[in-house]
Design a protein around this motif. Structure first.
Motif, PDB file in Angstrom:
ATOM      1  N   ASP A  52       4.104  -4.911  -4.905  1.00 67.68           N
ATOM      2  CA  ASP A  52       3.475  -4.156  -5.873  1.00 67.68           C
ATOM      3  C   ASP A  52       1.520  -4.791  -5.946  1.00 67.68           C
ATOM      4  O   ASP A  52       0.230  -3.120  -5.325  1.00 67.68           O
ATOM      5  N   ARG A  55       0.892  -3.065  -2.543  1.00 64.36           N
ATOM      6  CA  ARG A  55       1.311  -1.749  -1.952  1.00 64.36           C
ATOM      7  C   ARG A  55       0.289  -1.817  -2.928  1.00 64.36           C
ATOM      8  O   ARG A  55      -1.385  -0.842  -2.064  1.00 64.36           O
ATOM      9  N   THR A  56      -0.392  -1.842  -3.680  1.00 65.13           N
ATOM     10  CA  THR A  56      -2.313  -1.411  -4.291  1.00 65.13           C
ATOM     11  C   THR A  56      -3.338  -2.278  -3.210  1.00 65.13           C
ATOM     12  O   THR A  56      -4.268  -1.081  -2.412  1.00 65.13           O
ATOM     13  N   ASN A  59      -1.821  -0.936   1.233  1.00 67.73           N
ATOM     14  CA  ASN A  59      -0.774   0.461   1.249  1.00 67.73           C
ATOM     15  C   ASN A  59       0.213   0.431   2.211  1.00 67.73           C
ATOM     16  O   ASN A  59       1.106   0.019   3.033  1.00 67.73           O
ATOM     17  N   PHE A  62       1.621  -2.504   3.209  1.00 63.50           N
ATOM     18  CA  PHE A  62       3.145  -2.650   2.955  1.00 63.50           C
ATOM     19  C   PHE A  62       4.172  -1.634   3.179  1.00 63.50           C
ATOM     20  O   PHE A  62       5.073  -2.248   3.989  1.00 63.50           O
ATOM     21  N   GLU A  63       3.841  -0.294   3.795  1.00 62.33           N
ATOM     22  CA  GLU A  63       4.710   0.334   4.414  1.00 62.33           C
ATOM     23  C   GLU A  63       5.456  -0.406   5.729  1.00 62.33           C
ATOM     24  O   GLU A  63       6.497   0.212   6.089  1.00 62.33           O
TER      25      GLU A  63
END
Length: 195
Positions: A52, A55-56, A59, A62-63
């Protein structure tokens, strides 16, 4: 800014990614003493909370990484032969070399230069840098040379640590504790789902 990073591990690579996202005009070079195909360790485990944070903060990264990770929602605690499954503790794992290879490709696409097989032994080698990031591991010579400036303290503990590999698949992340005559032996097993 001209930024030099010592060490192409996850910390240095992620910092490069964040700085390029902040300003694509930053000129960033990572200096890595090892070859592109080398790593120390087998795998990296992320809790759902750590993902998380990623992602913050980034992102796009993360993806990019998430589809390559194995994930599960359970944890198993093993204590002297008794296993206790615990639900609701999400984790994901990826092989360390695979993660590093993906991170190399990611930052290179952003315009970061990585110089492998390049050992930096003095900050004088990076003359002209606006910012130098020491991401060169637990035994960082940069930190040791600047102990007074960084207020570094080191507390060497007697615990032993080693990486082991196995072809046996596990269904969950497992934490195992075994009492022995010389103390408690703790083992973390990164799960690979049976397919």
């Amino acid at each position: 800014m001209k930024i030099d990073i010592i060490g192409a591990g996850p910390a240095g690579l992620h910092f490069a990614s964040l700085m390029k996202r902040l300003n694509p005009r930053h000129e960033i070079t990572i200096h890595e003493r090892g070859p592109r195909s080398a790593t120390w360790g087998f795998g990296v485990v992320f809790s759902d909370q750590a993902l998380d944070f990623l992602r913050t903060d980034d992102n796009e990264l993360f993806e990019y990484l998430r589809p390559h990770m194995e994930s599960w929602s359970d944890l198993t605690i093993n204590h002297n032969g008794t296993s206790v499954p615990i639900a609701g503790n999400g984790y994901a794992a990826i092989g360390r070399l695979q993660m590093l290879s993906l991170l190399y490709q990611h930052v290179e696409r952003l315009g970061v230069t990585i110089r492998f097989d390049t050992e930096i032994t003095s900050l004088a080698q990076l003359k002209g840098a606006d910012l130098i990031l020491a991401a060169n591991g637990a035994s960082s010579w940069v930190r040791e040379e600047n102990r007074d400036k960084f207020a570094t303290t080191t507390d060497i503990r007697p615990n032993k640590f080693m990486w082991c590999g196995s072809t046996m698949p596990f269904d969950t992340l497992s934490l195992s504790f075994h009492e022995t005559g010389t103390g408690v032996f703790a083992r973390t097993t990164i799960a690979t789902r049976r397919r």
